[in-house]
Design a protein around this motif. Structure first.
Motif: not given
Length: 824
Positions: A166-180, A182-188, A191-197
């Motif tokens: 669901v997250i990876d096929h979302s039309v919106d960019g989704i980024l999730a991070f913990d209280h430190d 640290n990134i643990f969700v970074y969808n497709r 990737e296309q928007h920031n040009r970073i894998s």
């Protein structure tokens, strides 16, 4: 994991139950099943009582036969595997969980314990049978426990994959991070928007990837979210390409309400901005054209002559202008229609409500499907969804309309008419309520974005319910669950574990040191050594004593396994603990009884030996005196006295046979004769030579079919077996018929079988149960002591074998002697 197990004493117990107790055993089994309220009873619920009993009897008959055939554990594992693979015809895996199967095996253990005292009064045999059954049940429990963990992992993996998709096929960019951060969700989309894998971003800190991001409004929003605030940023220009986006940054909470981090959702509005700018440009151009037209009209008014001359040109110009306006209007309509179609195809639930009554302005296809296709556009929300009254949803809309603040709801319950048929269904929905403002900055309506998470919530509840059922099943069997984390030296366990160690409430911190403090001193080295070995070999199994906190000393049986990480490092120990104090006390009492019984048997053997030795001499003297007296009374006038002397001689002969039989019994109990490889035919021929006069006199015929020619056994004992069986077959022949004795040998499941079949008088069914008892005789017209078959039984059972008889009165008898196959 591979398990191996073989019943020993329980096999004979199983044969006893099959032959003598199966009907009563089945009735009690059915009572236990109903008292335990197993879900598996759904198989029986529509059957009449008689058919239920037949099914229970068939189930027990199959299990007991599997015990005898050494296939019980294999079949139990197969049953658990079929449940795990959902291949059981009678029920679905979701209807019967692992705990139900384990409870079914526990019911069988209770069932067999009830009938054990009928089978044997020997405590040692009873304890060993129960231990075999307990070990079998424990192996099945461990197997079910392993498969239960696999099921949990599969269900968790399914949920994770679904969420990730669901997250990876979302039309919106989704980024999730913990209280430190640290990134643990970074969808497709990101990737296309920031040009970073994704591989270059995951598990790294946000401001390490984008150092200059910390000084922006987006960076400030992320830091504000870590304080529990939600931030919504509109019309943010893109830093990497031409375009704009809206950002919604919200806190991420765990189920216990703790702040775990945040989620940033980036919605690209570049296309919308382009369309808005294009529309503004077109409107500006249209206004300029109108101004030009107005100037022309003014000029025309100033000059009628010019007006007449240019009227035709003006009409043509107006026609062209109208065509251009129509083209531009069509383009705008097309763009609006395109945006509407895009909105309707979004997989999430999206709806817009306006006005004080919350009239529904717009809702996409997913939102409509949630209500069974109900058409609600233009209708106030309370009229559109009357079933939501009193469930909080309308109140949230009013709160957003009045306060202008966003509200987020996770797994919020709702009773909805999902199929628009008048029936309510439980649902769980993640909702975000956001205000939308008019040009004056006033809240004009509410935008709702949601996700139907009913399936995920119900799946999680099923997992939790399965865990609870498993816990109840294990505790019903008095088995406490424990886990130990060797990395952090922390222990987690069920309440029964605390109770077992004498605690009425759970101590604040269970660790290895606290556990070792309870172990009795004499067992400490053994327990700790076993723990160290378990970390290497992957399993633990031991019995030891503990000093419980309530002052009691208990025996504990502990079994478990070790889980390792990918590097082979032990990270967790899991298992069960059982209070075996009663069993150990019973074993100790049984041991003392056994020693006392050995002493009594020794005294009894000595008494028999002494009595037979002391009686033999006076009996021989009496026999000699009677013989002398018979010689002195040969006168015919003393015939009556001679008859009395003959009867006395016969009685003395019987007494000598009885003393010899008792001596043989004592010898069999004491001796440990040397075994050797013997020929069946040679041993039989030796006995035939001794019985030749009887064989010849009765016309006895011997028929041989020796598929196995030799056996490893004591020579004297094999001869005794042949002698007693052949002499009995001749003595107990049918009057008027010559004996026909068929002697055969063959292999059968770990035994060499010697079969002796005759066509004699046979034995009725009532007497067959007492056939191998001492001094039992069923035909008084034949001479004998009634000790021969008892001797054979003692000889073969002392060697680890058995003897069976099959007989029909008037037809004959077949004796089968089972010699254990020697490993020599």
């Amino acid at each position: 994991m591979h398990y191996s197990f073989e019943f020993r004493l329980f096999k004979e117990f199983a044969q006893y139950l099959l032959q003598q107790q199966l009907t009563e055993l089945s009735e009690f089994y059915l009572q236990l099943l109903y008292s335990s309220e197993l879900p598996i009873l759904k198989v029986f619920e529509n059957m009449p009582r008689e058919q239920q009993l037949t099914q229970a009897k068939k189930s027990l008959q199959e299990f007991l036969q599997q015990v005898i055939d050494d296939s019980a554990l294999e079949q139990a594992f197969k049953q658990v595997d079929q449940w795990y693979k959902n291949q059981t015809e009678a029920y679905d895996r979701d209807e019967v969980r692992a705990a139900d199967l384990l409870l079914a095996f526990s019911v069988r253990r209770k069932l067999f314990s009830r009938f054990l005292t009928r089978y044997t009064s020997d405590f040692s045999i009873g304890i060993e049978i129960l231990e075999e059954l307990e070990e079998f049940t424990t192996l099945v429990n461990l197997k079910a426990f392993d498969l239960y963990e696999l099921i949990q992992q599969e269900e968790l993996l399914t949920e994770r994959n679904m969420l990730a998709s669901v997250i990876d096929h979302s039309v919106d960019g989704i980024l999730a991070f913990d209280h430190d951060l640290n990134i643990f969700v970074y969808n497709r989309v990101l990737e296309q928007h920031n040009r970073i894998s994704r591989a270059d971003v995951l598990e790294k800190k946000i401001f390490e990837i984008w150092p200059d991001y910390q000084q922006t409004e987006e960076g400030s929003a992320i830091l504000a979210v870590l304080k529990g605030k939600s931030v919504y940023l509109k019309d943010r220009p893109s830093r990497l390409k031409n375009g704009y986006y809206d950002v919604n940054v919200v806190p991420l909470f765990s189920t216990d309400g703790k702040l775990r981090g945040g989620i940033s959702i980036m919605h690209d509005i570049s296309r919308r901005k382009e369309q808005e700018d294009a529309l503004k440009e077109k409107n500006k151009l249209l206004q300029e054209q109108k101004d030009e037209l107005q100037a022309v009209i003014e000029e025309l008014r100033a000059s009628n002559e010019e007006l007449e001359n240019t009227r035709t040109q003006l009409l043509q110009f107006n026609t062209v202008l109208e065509e251009r306006v129509q083209i531009r209007t069509s383009e705008i309509d097309y763009q609006r229609q395109w945006l509407y179609q895009l909105f309707m195809q979004v997989p999430g639930l999206i709806g817009i409500m306006a006005g004080e009554e919350g009239s529904i302005v717009l809702c996409n296809e997913a939102f409509t499907k949630l209500w069974g296709g109900r058409q609600v556009l233009g209708i106030p929300m309370r009229e559109a969804w009357p079933e939501l009254e009193g469930q909080g949803y309308f109140e949230f809309v009013q709160e957003v309309l009045q306060g202008g603040k966003m509200i987020s709801l996770n797994e919020f319950p709702a009773l909805i008419d999902r199929y628009n048929d008048g029936h309510l269904h439980q649902a769980y929905i993640n909702f975000v309520y956001m205000p939308y403002l008019n040009p004056k900055g006033e809240t004009e309506g509410v935008i709702i974005y949601g996700v139907d998470v009913t399936e995920q919530v119900e799946a999680r509840k099923k997992v939790e319910e399965s865990e609870e059922n498993l816990m109840l099943a294990l505790e019903a069997g008095q088995m406490a669950i424990w886990q130990y984390d060797p990395v952090n030296n922390r222990s987690y366990h069920s309440p029964l574990y605390d109770k077992m160690f004498g605690y009425s409430t759970t101590p604040a911190h269970w660790n290895l040191e606290m556990f070792m403090d309870h172990v009795v001193t004499e067992f400490k080295d053994q327990v700790y050594r076993e723990y160290q070995l378990a970390l290497q070999r992957g399993s633990i199994r031991q019995e030891f004593k503990i000093n419980a906190s309530d002052g009691l000393v208990k025996w504990i049986s502990m079994k478990g396994k070790v889980l390792f990480d990918t590097g082979g490092k032990p990270i967790r120990l899991v298992g069960i603990a059982v209070d075996i104090t009663e069993r150990k006390d019973a074993e100790e009492a049984l041991h003392q009884s056994h020693e006392e019984l050995k002493r009594i048997n020794t005294d009894l053997d000595n008494f028999i030996y002494t009595a037979s030795h002391d009686l033999r001499s006076p009996i021989v003297n009496m026999e000699g005196l009677i013989t002398l007296l018979q010689r002195s009374l040969k006168d015919p006038q003393h015939q009556e006295q001679m008859q009395f002397l003959s009867m006395m001689h016969t009685s003395i002969h019987r007494l000598k046979r009885t003393i010899d039989a008792l001596t043989d019994i004592t010898r069999i109990q004491k001796e440990d004769e040397q075994t050797e490889k013997l020929s069946f035919e040679a041993s039989m021929n030796d006995v035939v030579s001794d019985l030749w006069d009887q064989i010849k006199e009765t016309g006895t015929k011997l028929q041989l079919d020796l598929n196995v020619e030799t056996v490893v056994f004591a020579s004297h004992n094999l001869r005794s077996i042949f002698y007693n069986l052949l002499s009995n077959a001749i003595k107990y022949r049918k009057p008027g018929s010559s004996p026909i004795i068929k002697i055969s040998s063959y292999q059968e499941e770990g035994f060499t079988v010697l079969s002796v079949q005759d066509n004699g008088m046979g034995i009725n069914e009532a007497n067959q149960k007492k056939l191998f008892s001492m001094f039992k005789r069923f035909h008084t017209h034949v001479k004998g002591s009634g000790i021969g078959l008892y001797l054979i039984k003692r000889i073969i059972e002392n060697a680890g074998g058995k003897i069976e008889a099959e007989s029909r009165e008037g037809t004959g008898t077949t004796f089968r002697v089972y010699f254990p196959v020697s490993k020599r």
